[in-house]
Design an enzyme around this catalytic site. Structure first.
Site, PDB file in Angstrom:
ATOM      1  CE  LYS A  40      -4.171   1.788   2.165  1.00  0.00           C
ATOM      2  NZ  LYS A  40      -4.684   2.183   0.876  1.00  0.00           N
ATOM      3  N   GLY A  45       6.501   0.597   5.792  1.00  0.00           N
ATOM      4  CA  GLY A  45       7.360  -0.348   5.069  1.00  0.00           C
ATOM      5  C   GLY A  45       7.407  -0.068   3.580  1.00  0.00           C
ATOM      6  CB  CYS A  46       4.726   0.547   1.095  1.00  0.00           C
ATOM      7  SG  CYS A  46       3.924  -1.054   1.349  1.00  0.00           S
ATOM      8  CB  THR A  47       7.044   5.144   2.853  1.00  0.00           C
ATOM      9  OG1 THR A  47       5.640   5.387   2.659  1.00  0.00           O
ATOM     10  CG2 THR A  47       7.816   6.448   2.665  1.00  0.00           C
ATOM     11  CB  ALA A  50       8.629   3.704  -2.524  1.00  0.00           C
TER      12      ALA A  50
END
Length: 151
Positions: A40, A45-47, A50
Site C-alpha cells: 500500500k 514499510g512501503c514508503t 519505495a
C-alpha cells in the site's frame, strides 16, 4: 500459479501515474525490468522500500534497468505517493488485482497484499523472484542479479 525463474514475462498493461497505459511488451528486447509488488502507498514499510528504490534508482538505470512498482492503490493515490516522495520510477495501479494474480503474488498473513520482486532480463525471462515482507532486502538482491547480467 506463481511466476518462477525461467518463465517468460506475461504480456500485461496497466495505468501509470499519468493515466497512460503501460505495456510490458514495449520493454521486452530493450531493457531489463525490476517489477516489485508492494502492499500500500504511504505506509511505513512501503514508503521505506519505495524510497530505497528511489535512492538507488540511478544505479538501476546505469545497469540498463527500469523499475516498476505495483500495488492495488488507485492512480490518484500513486500520483500523490510519487509526488510526496519524489519517486522517479513507474508506478502502476492494479486495483482489480489482475496483475497480482498474473504474477502469482500471494497475500502475507492471509490478508496483507504480498511484497514480491521480479527481475526480468532484456529478453523477457524471469531471472529472480524474491518474496519477503522485509522491504530493504529487495533492492540489494535485485541489484546483485542485475550486476551479474552486465558482467
Amino acid at each position: 500459479m506463481s511466476l518462477k525463474i525461467g518463465d517468460k514475462l506475461p504480456s500485461f498493461s496497466a495505468k501509470d501515474t499519468n493515466g497512460n497505459i503501460f505495456n510490458s511488451h514495449d520493454y521486452i528486447g530493450k531493457q531489463p525490468l525490476v517489477i516489485y509488488f508492494y502492499p500500500k502507498d504511504d505506509t511505513p514499510g512501503c514508503t521505506a522500500q519505495a524510497c530505497s528504490f528511489r535512492d538507488n534508482y540511478q544505479e538501476f538505470k546505469d545497469l540498463g534497468a527500469e523499475v516498476i512498482g505495483i500495488s492495488s492503490d488507485t492512480v490518484t493515490s500513486h500520483l500523490k505517493f510519487k509526488s510526496k516522495f519524489n519517486l522517479p520510477f513507474i508506478l502502476l495501479s492494479d486495483n482489480d488485482k489482475k496483475l497480482r494474480k498474473l504474477f502469482g503474488v500471494q497475500n502475507s498473513l492471509f490478508i496483507i497484499p504480498g511484497r514480491e520482486t521480479f527481475v526480468i532480463d532484456k529478453q523477457g525471462v524471469v531471472i529472480m523472484v524474491f518474496n519477503s515482507m522485509s522491504s530493504e532486502i529487495h533492492i540489494t538482491k535485485a541489484l546483485k542479479v542485475l550486476k551479474k547480467l552486465t558482467n
